[in-house]
Design an enzyme around this catalytic site. Structure first.
Site, mmCIF file in Angstrom:
data_model
loop_
_atom_site.group_PDB
_atom_site.id
_atom_site.type_symbol
_atom_site.label_atom_id
_atom_site.label_comp_id
_atom_site.label_asym_id
_atom_site.label_seq_id
_atom_site.Cartn_x
_atom_site.Cartn_y
_atom_site.Cartn_z
ATOM 1 N N GLY A 182 103.799 -48.184 82.983
ATOM 2 C CA GLY A 182 102.701 -47.541 83.692
ATOM 3 C C GLY A 182 101.657 -46.988 82.731
ATOM 4 O O GLY A 182 101.525 -47.444 81.586
ATOM 5 N N ARG A 195 111.738 -42.615 78.966
ATOM 6 C CA ARG A 195 110.567 -41.848 78.537
ATOM 7 C C ARG A 195 110.899 -41.494 77.085
ATOM 8 O O ARG A 195 112.011 -41.064 76.794
ATOM 9 C CB ARG A 195 110.414 -40.582 79.367
ATOM 10 C CG ARG A 195 110.605 -40.855 80.859
ATOM 11 C CD ARG A 195 109.452 -40.447 81.695
ATOM 12 N NE ARG A 195 109.721 -40.699 83.105
ATOM 13 C CZ ARG A 195 108.970 -41.453 83.894
ATOM 14 N NH1 ARG A 195 107.891 -42.035 83.415
ATOM 15 N NH2 ARG A 195 109.258 -41.625 85.160
ATOM 16 N N ARG A 251 103.629 -39.607 91.472
ATOM 17 C CA ARG A 251 102.983 -38.767 90.447
ATOM 18 C C ARG A 251 101.687 -38.183 90.995
ATOM 19 O O ARG A 251 101.679 -37.638 92.060
ATOM 20 C CB ARG A 251 102.724 -39.573 89.181
ATOM 21 C CG ARG A 251 103.902 -39.560 88.256
ATOM 22 C CD ARG A 251 103.455 -40.022 86.896
ATOM 23 N NE ARG A 251 104.518 -39.838 85.926
ATOM 24 C CZ ARG A 251 104.468 -40.305 84.706
ATOM 25 N NH1 ARG A 251 103.426 -40.976 84.284
ATOM 26 N NH2 ARG A 251 105.461 -40.084 83.881
HETATM 27 P P1 ADP Z 1 104.618 -44.563 82.597
HETATM 28 O O1 ADP Z 1 104.388 -45.625 81.596
HETATM 29 O O2 ADP Z 1 105.417 -45.050 83.765
HETATM 30 O O3 ADP Z 1 103.337 -43.844 82.990
HETATM 31 P P2 ADP Z 1 105.314 -42.295 80.900
HETATM 32 O O4 ADP Z 1 104.051 -41.543 81.159
HETATM 33 O O5 ADP Z 1 106.573 -41.515 80.863
HETATM 34 O O6 ADP Z 1 105.583 -43.469 81.948
HETATM 35 O O7 ADP Z 1 105.102 -43.038 79.514
HETATM 36 C C1 ADP Z 1 106.125 -43.857 78.986
HETATM 37 C C2 ADP Z 1 106.168 -43.713 77.496
HETATM 38 O O8 ADP Z 1 104.949 -44.189 76.940
HETATM 39 C C3 ADP Z 1 106.268 -42.278 76.985
HETATM 40 O O9 ADP Z 1 107.588 -41.784 77.062
HETATM 41 C C4 ADP Z 1 105.813 -42.458 75.550
HETATM 42 O O10 ADP Z 1 106.835 -43.004 74.757
HETATM 43 C C5 ADP Z 1 104.713 -43.502 75.699
HETATM 44 N N1 ADP Z 1 103.400 -42.824 75.765
HETATM 45 C C6 ADP Z 1 102.894 -42.113 76.784
HETATM 46 N N2 ADP Z 1 101.682 -41.609 76.491
HETATM 47 C C7 ADP Z 1 101.413 -41.999 75.215
HETATM 48 C C8 ADP Z 1 100.316 -41.799 74.317
HETATM 49 N N3 ADP Z 1 99.247 -41.079 74.663
HETATM 50 N N4 ADP Z 1 100.399 -42.358 73.087
HETATM 51 C C9 ADP Z 1 101.469 -43.091 72.728
HETATM 52 N N5 ADP Z 1 102.529 -43.318 73.537
HETATM 53 C C10 ADP Z 1 102.512 -42.792 74.762
HETATM 54 O O1 F6P Z 2 106.425 -43.227 87.621
HETATM 55 C C1 F6P Z 2 107.401 -43.545 88.558
HETATM 56 C C2 F6P Z 2 108.086 -42.294 89.046
HETATM 57 O O2 F6P Z 2 109.096 -42.740 89.920
HETATM 58 C C3 F6P Z 2 107.187 -41.249 89.694
HETATM 59 O O3 F6P Z 2 106.851 -41.607 91.011
HETATM 60 C C4 F6P Z 2 108.054 -40.033 89.580
HETATM 61 O O4 F6P Z 2 107.272 -38.857 89.533
HETATM 62 C C5 F6P Z 2 108.719 -40.223 88.252
HETATM 63 O O5 F6P Z 2 108.704 -41.607 87.987
HETATM 64 C C6 F6P Z 2 110.137 -39.721 88.175
HETATM 65 O O6 F6P Z 2 110.599 -39.985 86.897
HETATM 66 P P1 F6P Z 2 112.023 -39.657 86.310
HETATM 67 O O7 F6P Z 2 112.868 -40.887 86.476
HETATM 68 O O8 F6P Z 2 111.764 -39.376 84.867
HETATM 69 O O9 F6P Z 2 112.566 -38.491 87.069
#
Ligand code: ADP
Ligand code: F6P
Length: 319
Positions: A102, A72, A171
């Protein structure tokens, strides 16, 4: 010859490796070079970029996780971090970025697209929370893992006539809970998409206990609440013993299923086909062997695909 950068972002998902392999091998056949950013968007900011060769991706189709690491990356969402990433992409003469992740990662992909970078996106998350695609890479594997673990919980709970409350990931999406619960005969499934009165939960548990069911299995999506809080309410309201557990990260690892390997391989291959056709700004979508593409700008706006009918089926047959 094009320079393609692949990155895996957000929570890792089984099948990411299968997709990385397919992209690397397909690109090689077409005469392109593939690089991996180590640790998702963070790797781009830190310029931690390595070439991926055929031998790097050998034997990874059956491995969970991601060989190029994930993270992240809040820094990518700052102006300074984002600009650093863009500068590094330009300095490395990257023609295409292929983002595997994601919902958050999709927003990151759109941000890159908005500054003129060629981007493609593959949906990779165990949560299945991307409404634009029928299947996300990793969901099927996590579902199988959770279902297997719920079976174990049922065995031991039945041997002790126990109520057991199990929390699963997802989530804000209840799909993992609904489908694993359905496939495990859960008496109660609690998800964030459906408001369930506490009194009706207690009534269902009580009814199951009273009808002599050996195990009463309650599956709680993390977006609904914690297993502990539901367990405590059951104990208090019904004056019976109940166990609680959070399945945790075991849900996210493991060798990908055939369904995930297949969709990952096909999506990876199709991404390279798009690159060869100079197409960008698309997200791959579909399920199993039925894969197509949608514009990222359209994919990002699709919300809420929760299937209330499937949820209702379990509710009807569970008591
Ligand atoms: P996932 O892709 O599994 O939903 P996250 O929500 O943690 O996981 O998003 C992954 C990464 O994508 C974030 O740590 C950030 O670097 C980038 N990201 C998330 N939201 C935004 C956004 N609105 N604009 C730009 N980058 C984003
Ligand atoms: O997005 C995948 C996921 O495994 C979610 O189901 C969960 O809430 C989250 O990631 C946990 O993330 P982390 O590895 O940052 O604790």
């Amino acid at each position: 010859m094009k320079r393609i950068l692949v990155l895996t972002s957000g929570g890792d998902a089984p099948g990411m490796n299968a997709a990385i392999r397919a992209i690397t091998l397909a690109a090689r056949v077409k005469g392109h070079i593939v690089y991996g950013a180590i640790g998702g968007y963070q790797g781009v900011i830190d310029n931690n970029i390595k070439e991926l060769t055929a031998s790097d991706v050998e034997g990874i189709i059956n491995q969970g996780g991601t060989i190029i690491k994930s993270s992240r990356c809040p820094e990518f969402m700052t102006e300074v971090g984002f600009n650093k990433a863009v500068k590094n992409l330009k300095q490395n003469k990257i023609d295409y970025v292929v983002v595997l992740g994601g919902d958050g990662s999709l927003h990151g992909a759109q941000a890159l697209m908005n500054v003129g970078i060629n981007v493609l996106f593959l949906p990779c998350t165990i949560d299945n929370d991307l409404a634009y695609t029928k299947q996300t890479i990793g969901f099927d594997t996590a579902l199988n893992t959770i279902t297997s673990l719920l079976g174990n919980v049922r065995d031991t709970s039945a041997s002790h006539d126990r109520v057991c409350v199990v929390e699963v990931m997802g989530r804000e999406c209840g799909d993992l809970a609904v489908y694993s619960g359905m496939c495990s005969g859960a008496e109660v499934i609690l998800v964030p998409e459906i408001k369930t009165e506490r009194s009706s939960i207690m009534q269902k548990v009580k009814q199951s206990v009273n009808t002599g069911e050996k195990c009463v299995l309650v599956v709680v999506a993390e977006g609904y609440g914690t297993a502990e809080s539901v367990r405590d309410e059951i104990k208090k309201a019904l004056n019976i013993d109940a166990k609680a557990m959070n399945l945790g990260y075991v849900q996210r690892g493991g060798s990908p299923t055939v369904a995930d390997r297949l969709v990952a391989t096909i999506m990876g291959y199709k991404a390279v086909e798009l690159i060869c056709g100079n197409k960008s700004g698309f997200a791959l979508c579909g399920a199993f062997n039925d894969v197509s593409k949608i514009e990222i700008s359209k994919a990002i706006n699709q919300k809420d695909k929760f299937d209330k009918t499937n949820y209702a089926i379990n509710n009807i047959i569970s008591v």
